[in-house]
Motif scaffolding. Structure first.
Motif, PDB file in Angstrom:
ATOM      1  N   TYR A 187     -67.953 -32.902-117.248  1.00 41.56           N
ATOM      2  CA  TYR A 187     -69.140 -33.072-116.415  1.00 41.56           C
ATOM      3  C   TYR A 187     -70.364 -33.210-117.327  1.00 41.56           C
ATOM      4  N   SER A 188     -71.480 -33.535-116.725  1.00 42.45           N
ATOM      5  CA  SER A 188     -72.691 -33.774-117.503  1.00 42.45           C
ATOM      6  C   SER A 188     -73.068 -32.561-118.350  1.00 42.45           C
ATOM      7  N   MET A 189     -72.888 -31.366-117.820  1.00 46.46           N
ATOM      8  CA  MET A 189     -73.231 -30.155-118.569  1.00 46.46           C
ATOM      9  C   MET A 189     -72.308 -29.916-119.757  1.00 46.46           C
ATOM     10  N   ASP A 190     -71.164 -30.615-119.787  1.00 53.65           N
ATOM     11  CA  ASP A 190     -70.198 -30.435-120.876  1.00 53.65           C
ATOM     12  C   ASP A 190     -70.455 -31.349-122.069  1.00 53.65           C
ATOM     13  N   VAL A 191     -71.426 -32.254-121.948  1.00 55.29           N
ATOM     14  CA  VAL A 191     -71.656 -33.250-122.997  1.00 55.29           C
ATOM     15  C   VAL A 191     -72.008 -32.568-124.319  1.00 55.29           C
ATOM     16  N   LYS A 192     -71.383 -33.054-125.390  1.00 55.16           N
ATOM     17  CA  LYS A 192     -71.716 -32.602-126.739  1.00 55.16           C
ATOM     18  C   LYS A 192     -71.920 -33.824-127.620  1.00 55.16           C
ATOM     19  N   ARG A 193     -73.013 -33.826-128.369  1.00 50.48           N
ATOM     20  CA  ARG A 193     -73.305 -34.904-129.296  1.00 50.48           C
ATOM     21  C   ARG A 193     -73.550 -34.303-130.686  1.00 50.48           C
ATOM     22  N   PRO A 194     -73.231 -35.035-131.738  1.00 52.36           N
ATOM     23  CA  PRO A 194     -73.472 -34.506-133.092  1.00 52.36           C
ATOM     24  C   PRO A 194     -74.942 -34.130-133.299  1.00 52.36           C
ATOM     25  N   GLY A 195     -75.168 -32.920-133.789  1.00 53.66           N
ATOM     26  CA  GLY A 195     -76.525 -32.471-134.071  1.00 53.66           C
ATOM     27  C   GLY A 195     -77.343 -32.130-132.843  1.00 53.66           C
ATOM     28  N   MET A 196     -76.681 -31.959-131.702  1.00 53.93           N
ATOM     29  CA  MET A 196     -77.396 -31.756-130.438  1.00 53.93           C
ATOM     30  C   MET A 196     -78.102 -30.403-130.384  1.00 53.93           C
ATOM     31  N   LEU A 197     -79.294 -30.411-129.807  1.00 55.78           N
ATOM     32  CA  LEU A 197     -80.031 -29.192-129.481  1.00 55.78           C
ATOM     33  C   LEU A 197     -80.091 -29.039-127.965  1.00 55.78           C
ATOM     34  N   ASN A 198     -80.563 -27.869-127.524  1.00 57.57           N
ATOM     35  CA  ASN A 198     -80.572 -27.552-126.095  1.00 57.57           C
ATOM     36  C   ASN A 198     -81.982 -27.193-125.653  1.00 57.57           C
ATOM     37  N   ALA A 199     -82.299 -27.552-124.408  1.00 54.46           N
ATOM     38  CA  ALA A 199     -83.640 -27.293-123.888  1.00 54.46           C
ATOM     39  C   ALA A 199     -83.578 -26.602-122.538  1.00 54.46           C
ATOM     40  N   ALA A 200     -84.491 -25.653-122.342  1.00 52.92           N
ATOM     41  CA  ALA A 200     -84.732 -25.021-121.047  1.00 52.92           C
ATOM     42  C   ALA A 200     -86.161 -25.329-120.648  1.00 52.92           C
ATOM     43  N   ILE A 201     -86.412 -25.447-119.354  1.00 48.26           N
ATOM     44  CA  ILE A 201     -87.713 -25.936-118.895  1.00 48.26           C
ATOM     45  C   ILE A 201     -88.237 -25.111-117.738  1.00 48.26           C
ATOM     46  N   LYS A 202     -89.564 -25.042-117.637  1.00 46.31           N
ATOM     47  CA  LYS A 202     -90.238 -24.466-116.479  1.00 46.31           C
ATOM     48  C   LYS A 202     -91.350 -25.419-116.066  1.00 46.31           C
ATOM     49  N   VAL A 238     -94.139 -31.035-121.309  1.00 45.43           N
ATOM     50  CA  VAL A 238     -93.357 -32.094-120.669  1.00 45.43           C
ATOM     51  C   VAL A 238     -94.157 -32.614-119.475  1.00 45.43           C
ATOM     52  N   GLY A 239     -94.722 -33.793-119.618  1.00 45.99           N
ATOM     53  CA  GLY A 239     -95.585 -34.307-118.574  1.00 45.99           C
ATOM     54  C   GLY A 239     -96.812 -33.430-118.417  1.00 45.99           C
ATOM     55  N   ASP A 240     -97.362 -33.402-117.202  1.00 41.63           N
ATOM     56  CA  ASP A 240     -98.575 -32.604-116.985  1.00 41.63           C
ATOM     57  C   ASP A 240     -98.300 -31.317-116.218  1.00 41.63           C
ATOM     58  N   ASP A 241     -96.993 -31.025-115.973  1.00 42.64           N
ATOM     59  CA  ASP A 241     -96.732 -29.851-115.141  1.00 42.64           C
ATOM     60  C   ASP A 241     -95.628 -28.949-115.664  1.00 42.64           C
ATOM     61  N   ALA A 242     -95.119 -29.177-116.894  1.00 38.46           N
ATOM     62  CA  ALA A 242     -93.972 -28.397-117.351  1.00 38.46           C
ATOM     63  C   ALA A 242     -94.034 -28.139-118.846  1.00 38.46           C
ATOM     64  N   VAL A 243     -93.300 -27.101-119.268  1.00 34.40           N
ATOM     65  CA  VAL A 243     -93.155 -26.761-120.676  1.00 34.40           C
ATOM     66  C   VAL A 243     -91.685 -26.478-120.940  1.00 34.40           C
ATOM     67  N   ALA A 244     -91.189 -26.873-122.110  1.00 34.22           N
ATOM     68  CA  ALA A 244     -89.780 -26.670-122.465  1.00 34.22           C
ATOM     69  C   ALA A 244     -89.684 -26.039-123.843  1.00 34.22           C
ATOM     70  N   VAL A 245     -88.629 -25.242-124.008  1.00 41.49           N
ATOM     71  CA  VAL A 245     -88.291 -24.695-125.315  1.00 41.49           C
ATOM     72  C   VAL A 245     -86.994 -25.345-125.766  1.00 41.49           C
ATOM     73  N   VAL A 246     -86.985 -25.842-126.996  1.00 42.94           N
ATOM     74  CA  VAL A 246     -85.793 -26.461-127.580  1.00 42.94           C
ATOM     75  C   VAL A 246     -85.231 -25.501-128.619  1.00 42.94           C
ATOM     76  N   ALA A 247     -83.922 -25.226-128.535  1.00 44.14           N
ATOM     77  CA  ALA A 247     -83.288 -24.274-129.453  1.00 44.14           C
ATOM     78  C   ALA A 247     -81.872 -24.730-129.758  1.00 44.14           C
ATOM     79  N   ASP A 248     -81.209 -23.958-130.632  1.00 49.86           N
ATOM     80  CA  ASP A 248     -79.850 -24.351-131.010  1.00 49.86           C
ATOM     81  C   ASP A 248     -78.841 -24.087-129.898  1.00 49.86           C
ATOM     82  N   THR A 249     -79.114 -23.122-129.016  1.00 49.75           N
ATOM     83  CA  THR A 249     -78.271 -22.891-127.838  1.00 49.75           C
ATOM     84  C   THR A 249     -79.168 -22.825-126.611  1.00 49.75           C
ATOM     85  N   TRP A 250     -78.571 -23.091-125.458  1.00 52.06           N
ATOM     86  CA  TRP A 250     -79.384 -23.069-124.239  1.00 52.06           C
ATOM     87  C   TRP A 250     -79.848 -21.650-123.922  1.00 52.06           C
ATOM     88  N   TRP A 251     -79.005 -20.666-124.150  1.00 50.72           N
ATOM     89  CA  TRP A 251     -79.406 -19.302-123.813  1.00 50.72           C
ATOM     90  C   TRP A 251     -80.590 -18.858-124.671  1.00 50.72           C
TER      91      TRP A 251
END
Length: 724
Positions: free
Chosen positions: A212-227, A256-269
């Motif tokens: 599924y889409s959540m299972d995608v893995k790409r070389p060197g991939m990072l993860n982002a959470a957003i509010k 992210v745009g004018d209404d959101a902020v995201a943190v990018v890290a090595d894992t989603w948690w």
């Protein structure tokens, strides 16, 4: 490949936006020439035959549990005369579709259109490929193609007894000029289509290999959470990145745009943990005081407003109501509902100066591509979207690709690095595209014989098109509001013959984003209409079945499904002690459906739904087993909404944030479902949504039979079901 690319960036974005609004775009169906990819062994755009005789069916629609991939593959395999045991499927990308003049047609999977809008050209693709493969074999043998037959992918020349397989002649067949005319099998001769064959995706789901889409893995991939701002229409004022940028694994904090902020890290948690700790300041904007009470007042005002858009009209309703021997009036309501897909919104994006690629789950890949193109700021031919099966869609992933836009905007700030964005469950709940909220004022007039002489149905509430695709409005009117209430058309016919009729809509659009939710406006329209028909029958002193049957005399397909459930459920015969029955029928998405529910209600108001008998006439049944499964799933969805589904607002934000406050129906609450699949064979209807329409009204009518109380709005958790 760009040889056939002849679509401007602007025209593609506009066209995809129209498709996202539910409008079908026209296209030609080529079987060769521009359909060929150089170096590819494809016979045509829909059929690839590998040397080992494996048949790959390319499908523009997407799989999200409803069985579309299997159903469309059955139709192609039927005309192709291949071995079903060697059939598999794959998705072309929307970039390939645009580059090849949209050879695969519309990529949208919504409105129960997966099979009903694809069957003809998919079948023709299979039939054309069969003729080309046979011709290739005949050419090798130097015999007329008419002397050759095929069965399960084995071609036989009857006179000489020679045989070959599709795999052996596929390369030669791919070089032939495709036939200009193909004939299709009569459905009565089907051997693969129309049969309950096993689904193609079951094994992968059972053994865990399904990606599924959540299972995608790409070389060197990072993860982002957003509010994003929790108040609709609010903006991001600022955040203190220094507070969290040294937390473990954190790589970057981005606007992210004018209404959101995201943190990018090595894992989603780690990304989410840092996001939860990030001090954020919001500008809540003009909707900070919006509440469910304010919205309810807005809708109530519309019930008696002078101005309204007319959807269906006959005779003189005012005079009929004024002169009726008895007048019946009731007000119904339907709350905001959330899609609540098990897989929350997510997308993985990779952006460079030369290319943007997105991996995601979408019900409309061309709309997802249009969103990615716009966010990436690159030419269309430098962008593409790779589709994966959906962990739930229900309309949320059909028209709103905000998660794709966010993923690309984040990736753009980290060039060359794949970034997977996953919404938390709370973000998913707070930023949905909700089933629109409406109310309905129903007024009916009966003569002294108990005949319905006039009916006025005033809908007050939100327009989906006004929120998602304003260009789809017709002089301000939203035609989708009247699903199931039209005088004619496949999207939902009002089956009752009432001499004086008025169905109109007072549009009231609160600042809450609406969306297409499985079944869309048919859900509330069927509830309003079928529960009120029950009220009218009781007011007339007539049996609810016979009252409906008289009004359906000019609509035999409506009446046939109603009669079928009544007969199977034993309507008119005693139910088990303490069990009561309720009926409902409706037509939408090209299909006719009906249900009879059996319930009991204890003295203290505890509801038990024991059994539902459901009938569907979808014209042609491609896979009866899948249709039965869809009927059962429809009742899970529809009954969950009736029992628990309600999104409420306070201080401009959604109050429900997870499944503890937005519960799902449990297995022990599910009734036994008896499905009647009764295709009459002269049309193609949908099956993914229609039976949802009749779930709630059938149960509500049974509750009235059990308690003497009319419940006119959901969810039932708000209702007192103790006996009157």
């Amino acid at each position: 490949m760009t040889a056939a690319f002849d679509v401007s960036r602007r025209s593609f974005l506009v066209g995809s936006a129209a498709a996202a609004g539910g409008l079908a775009l026209g296209f030609n169906i080529p079987f060769g020439g521009e359909a060929f990819a150089q170096g590819s062994p494809e016979i045509n755009a829909w059929v690839v035959v590998r040397p080992d005789d494996t048949v790959v069916v390319r499908v523009g629609r997407v799989e999200m549990g409803q069985g579309t991939l299997t159903g469309l593959a059955q139709l192609v395999a039927e005309e192709l005369e291949c071995d079903w045991g060697k059939v598999t499927t794959e998705y072309p990308t929307p970039g390939q579709n645009v580059a090849r003049s949209r050879v695969w047609g519309n990529f949208q999977t919504a409105g129960s259109r997966g099979v009903r809008d694809s069957h003809d050209y998919m079948r023709r693709g299979g039939a054309a490929a069969r003729q080309m493969l046979i011709q290739a074999a005949a050419n090798q043998w130097g015999v007329p193609a008419g002397e050759c037959t095929v069965a399960k992918g084995v071609i036989t020349h009857g006179a000489s007894g020679r045989t070959t397989t599709y795999g052996k002649v596929a390369d030669a067949a791919s070089k032939l000029e495709p036939p200009k005319d193909v004939s299709l099998k009569d459905p009565k001769d089907w051997t693969i289509a129309g049969k309950p064959v096993k689904r193609l995706d079951t094994a992968a789901k059972l053994n865990g290999s399904q990606i599924y889409s959540m299972d995608v893995k790409r070389p060197g991939m990072l993860n982002a959470a957003i509010k994003a701002c929790p108040v609709f229409g609010g903006k991001l004022k600022g955040f203190d990145a220094a507070t969290v940028e040294s937390m473990p694994g954190v790589k970057k904090i981005v606007r992210v745009g004018d209404d959101a902020v995201a943190v990018v890290a090595d894992t989603w948690w780690r990304a989410k943990s840092a996001l939860d700790a990030l001090p954020i300041e919001w500008d809540e904007g003009p909707n900070a005081e919006l509440s469910s009470e304010v919205i309810a007042q807005m809708l109530t005002e519309g019930l008696t407003a002078e101005q309204a858009f007319v959807g269906n009209q006959a005779g003189d309703v005012k005079a009929a109501i004024a002169n009726g021997a008895k007048t019946v009036e009731a007000v119904y309501g339907f709350p905001y509902q959330h899609h609540a897909t098990m897989e929350p919104m997510n997308a993985t994006a990779l952006w460079t100066n030369d290319r943007c690629e997105v991996w995601t789950a979408t019900q409309n890949a061309e709309a997802a591509l249009a969103t990615a193109v716009d966010a990436a700021g690159l030419p269309i031919e430098k962008c593409d979207v790779y589709r994966l099966n959906l962990g739930g869609g229900f309309g949320r992933r059909a028209t709103s690709h905000d998660f794709v836009r966010q993923a690309v905007l984040i990736a753009k700030q980290m060039p060359g690095t794949p970034v997977k964005l996953i919404w938390s469950r709370e973000e998913d709940m707070l930023h949905g595209r909700y089933h629109p909220i409406t109310q309905a004022r129903m007024v009916g007039a009966l003569d002294d014989q108990g005949n319905l002489t006039g009916l006025h149905m005033r809908i007050s509430g939100q327009s989906i098109l006004a929120g998602l695709n304003p260009q789809g409005l017709q002089n301000g009117r939203d035609p989708a509001t009247f699903q199931g209430l039209n005088a004619s058309g496949t999207e939902g016919v009002f089956g009752y013959t009432v001499p004086n009729l008025l169905i109109d809509h007072a549009m009231r659009n609160p600042p809450v984003p609406p969306g297409f939710w499985r079944g869309v406006n048919n859900n509330q329209n069927a509830l309003y209409l079928e529960c009120f028909m029950d009220e009218l029958a009781h007011a007339a002193g007539q049996d609810p079945l016979e009252f409906r049957r008289k009004l359906l005399v000019n609509h035999p397909k409506h009446r046939a499904v109603l009669d079928a459930v009544a007969e199977k459920a034993g309507w008119g015969t005693p139910a088990p002690q303490g069990v009561y029955r309720g009926l409902a029928q409706h037509m939408g998405y090209g299909s006719y459906v009906a249900a009879c529910a059996e319930v009991s209600v204890s003295d203290d108001g505890a509801l038990k739904i024991h059994r539902i008998v459901a009938a569907t006439d979808c014209g042609h049944a491609v896979n009866p087993q899948q249709i039965a499964a869809q009927i059962e799933g429809s009742f899970v969805f529809g009954l969950t909404a009736l029992l628990y589904g309600e999104i409420t607002l306070k201080n401009g934000r959604v109050e429900q944030e997870n499944f503890d406050t937005y519960p799902m129906m449990r297995m022990n609450e599910m009734p036994a479902v008896e499905s009647i699949v009764m295709p009459s064979g002269d049309f193609w209807g949908g099956v993914g949504e229609p039976t949802i329409f009749v779930a709630a009204p059938a149960v509500l009518n049974a509750i009235f039979a059990a308690t003497g109380k009319r419940i006119r709005s959901g969810p039932l958790t708000n209702a007192d079901l103790s006996k009157a």
